[in-house]
Design an enzyme around this catalytic site. Structure first.
Site, PDB file in Angstrom:
ATOM      1  N   ASP A 174      -9.806 -34.702 -30.138  1.00 34.41           N
ATOM      2  CA  ASP A 174     -10.564 -35.571 -31.042  1.00 34.41           C
ATOM      3  C   ASP A 174     -10.427 -34.905 -32.409  1.00 34.41           C
ATOM      4  OD1 ASP A 174     -12.394 -36.887 -32.604  1.00 34.41           O
ATOM      5  OD2 ASP A 174     -13.811 -37.166 -30.969  1.00 34.41           O
ATOM      6  N   HIS A 175      -9.508 -35.420 -33.239  1.00 38.58           N
ATOM      7  CA  HIS A 175      -9.193 -34.684 -34.473  1.00 38.58           C
ATOM      8  C   HIS A 175     -10.404 -34.591 -35.399  1.00 38.58           C
ATOM      9  CE1 HIS A 175      -8.411 -38.821 -35.788  1.00 38.58           C
ATOM     10  NE2 HIS A 175      -8.703 -38.400 -36.985  1.00 38.58           N
ATOM     11  N   HIS A 191     -15.459 -40.253 -31.836  1.00 39.86           N
ATOM     12  CA  HIS A 191     -15.875 -39.571 -33.072  1.00 39.86           C
ATOM     13  C   HIS A 191     -17.371 -39.695 -33.351  1.00 39.86           C
ATOM     14  CE1 HIS A 191     -11.619 -39.700 -33.416  1.00 39.86           C
ATOM     15  NE2 HIS A 191     -11.550 -40.884 -33.966  1.00 39.86           N
TER      16      HIS A 191
END
Ligand code: NDP
Length: 520
Positions: free
Chosen positions: A215-216, A278
């Protein structure tokens, strides 16, 4: 209710002075950890958008900052039959596009780039790939350590992962292998059932410690800073709870539309695209209890407790806590833009939501009664990602005879985009002989007094994967708990009878659908 924003527009700004006391620490020591063991990064889906826009440019970025091991190899794999010079020249173009091309360093970096063609559903093809990887390992001495990065369509994850296992590349420390890791991109399934199904497939060949669910967002500097701010300062913790906090707003909004990703977005919509991952991660970082140690599993244990505390939605009364929208035509920054339904690849009668405001409650001691407003959407009036902590008003206004009855409450905003900063809004006396209050904001700009290079989120995630650090990656229990929360909402939203009724259209470039005013 308006979108819950920073609310500091009317406030005067005071710049905080950042002084870095000399504690004898070497500032460069914070920039880059020691590189990992030698390894090969195998990118499956190497001709795709993610590889060219993010992975290769960020691997080069790591290389420029001495973050890659020595030796390292990058092996691109796709179905397209191109040769190595052609692949390298595509990657060179990708770096130029990304704006971080440097000719002299490129020449040495390019020597580590290789390319192999493979069919992601064919065992024979993977046997050839396995042999090629073993040969490269022999030649370049990368100790048999490999990362398999799945830059593939989600529909191909399961078969590609199983083929890696079938040809013996998932086994660690056997048959000439060193460590073996697999990086999986979101989406991790499309609901609870498919997320479990994906995990069961991956688990056939890989154990949890080998799986890196990326999950950047979690790898963004300022997102990581949320935990530092909360738990490395004693002044925030005592007020970080229901006694002092009125509500928390988490916004991740953008001006862009669906761009070229309609095929994916039509299936996913904003809830799957932003909330399952996110938004709920940002919520967890804001709401979690302090772990006893800053270690991957302890941090992830605390996040999981937050996900367990998510109060299930009353799906019959969904509109009390959820507004869904889709952008209609409008203007962004003065430029006319089309409606979502007119975008290439989008159905003319699409009911896919491009906006959601969700009011979430956590049933635990700390947060009982404090709403969390999560907002995300496309084609809105600005690009902004932030976490705003709105404190309660003072309990009694002793200034009410001289000033107004209400005094604006304090607000702490953790800005993630466009500005990485922390802003505190508070009241002071206006200089002068009369008693007047003024609202001021004090800003700490994250990059102030720091010349260290900032790693992009993908660079950081790649680095941590090479180092075997799971801190910034999802654990499966967290994935499942988030889907468990969202799946009943999605089922209700996507039920044929309700879909159109729940969707509000909003003008592109606006603050979102008018219906958000009904959420309190
Ligand atoms: P693309 O469609 O641009 O690329 C997919 C790649 O997979 C291509 O290299 C394609 O190459 C290969 N491929 C292999 N098998 C198939 C198949 N059966 N059908 C289609 N393509 C296949 O996707 P992205 O690069 O955008 O995304 C890759 C993954 O990353 C996806 O899971 C996506 O959800 C995720 N992701 C992407 C982001 C982005 O910004 N692009 C952001 C976050 C996540 P070839 O046809 O040559 O084999």
């Amino acid at each position: 209710m308006q979108r819950k924003n920073t609310g500091s527009e009317a406030a005067e700004n005071v710049m905080a002075t950042v002084r870095t006391p000399d504690l004898g620490l070497d500032p460069d020591a914070c920039v880059m950890p020691e590189p990992s063991d030698p390894c090969t990064i195998v990118i499956l889906g190497a001709t795709g958008d993610l590889t060219t826009r993010k992975l290769l440019p960020q691997l080069f970025n790591l290389y420029l900052n001495n973050g890659l091991p020595d030796p390292f190899l990058i092996v691109g794999v796709s179905r397209v039959d191109i040769d190595e010079p052609e692949f390298r020249s595509r990657m060179q173009a990708a770096l130029k596009n990304a704006g971080n091309y440097e000719k002299t360093r490129w020449l040495s970096f390019a020597r580590a780039i290789h390319y192999r063609t493979a069919d992601f559903t064919n065992l024979e093809s993977f046997k050839h790939l396995a042999q090629a990887l073993r040969d490269l390992n022999q030649q370049y001495k990368t100790n048999g350590n490999r990362i398999f990065y799945m830059a593939l369509p989600p529909s191909v994850y399961k078969s590609a992962a199983h083929l890696i296992g079938q040809v013996g590349l998932a086994d660690e420390r056997q048959n000439g292998n060193g460590w073996s890791r697999i990086v999986v991109e979101k989406p991790f399934g499309t609901d609870l059932k498919t997320a479990i199904d994906l995990d069961q497939s991956l688990s056939r060949d890989f154990t949890e410690h080998q799986i890196f669910r990326i999950d950047h967002y979690l790898a963004k500097e300022t997102v990581q800073n949320v935990l530092m701010l909360r738990f490395a300062n004693s002044m925030f913790e005592p007020i970080w709870n229901r006694r002092y906090v009125e509500y928390i707003a988490i916004n991740a909004i953008e001006e862009l539309g669906v761009e070229h990703r309609a095929g994916y977005y039509e299936q996913s919509g904003v809830l799957r695209d932003m909330f399952q991952n996110h938004m709920l991660q940002l919520l967890a970082l804001t709401a979690m209890e302090p772990p006893s140690r800053f270690e991957a599993d302890q941090v992830r244990d605390e996040k999981v407790k937050v996900f367990r505390a998510l109060r299930p939605f009353q799906v019959k009364n969904l509109t009390e806590n959820l507004v869904l929208g889709q952008y209609a035509a409008g203007a962004v920054n003065g430029n006319a833009v089309c409606a979502y339904r007119e975008e290439p690849g989008v159905a003319a009668d699409s009911l896919t939501p491009t906006f959601a405001l969700m009011k979430v409650n956590l049933d635990n001691w700390r947060w009982q009664g404090v709403p969390f407003y999560l907002t995300s959407g496309k084609r809105l009036d600005q690009k902004l990602t932030e976490i705003a902590i709105q404190f309660k008003s003072v309990p009694h206004s002793m200034f009410r005879h001289t000033l107004s009855e209400t005094i604006p409450a304090n607000r702490l905003v953790l800005g993630i985009y466009p500005e990485e900063k922390i802003t505190l809004t508070f009241q002071t006396k206006n200089p002068g002989a009369t008693v007047c209050l003024r609202t001021v904001t004090m800003d700490f700009n994250y990059h102030q007094n720091s010349s260290s290079p900032i790693l992009d989120a993908y660079a950081r995630a790649l680095l941590d994967c090479m180092l075997g650090d799971h801190m910034l990656f999802w654990r499966q229990d967290g994935v499942e708990l988030c889907w468990k929360f969202l799946t009943p909402i999605l089922d209700r939203c996507e039920a044929c009878d309700d879909q159109a009724e729940l969707l509000h259209f909003y003008e592109a470039g606006s603050k979102g659908p008018k219906a958000i005013e009904g959420i309190t």
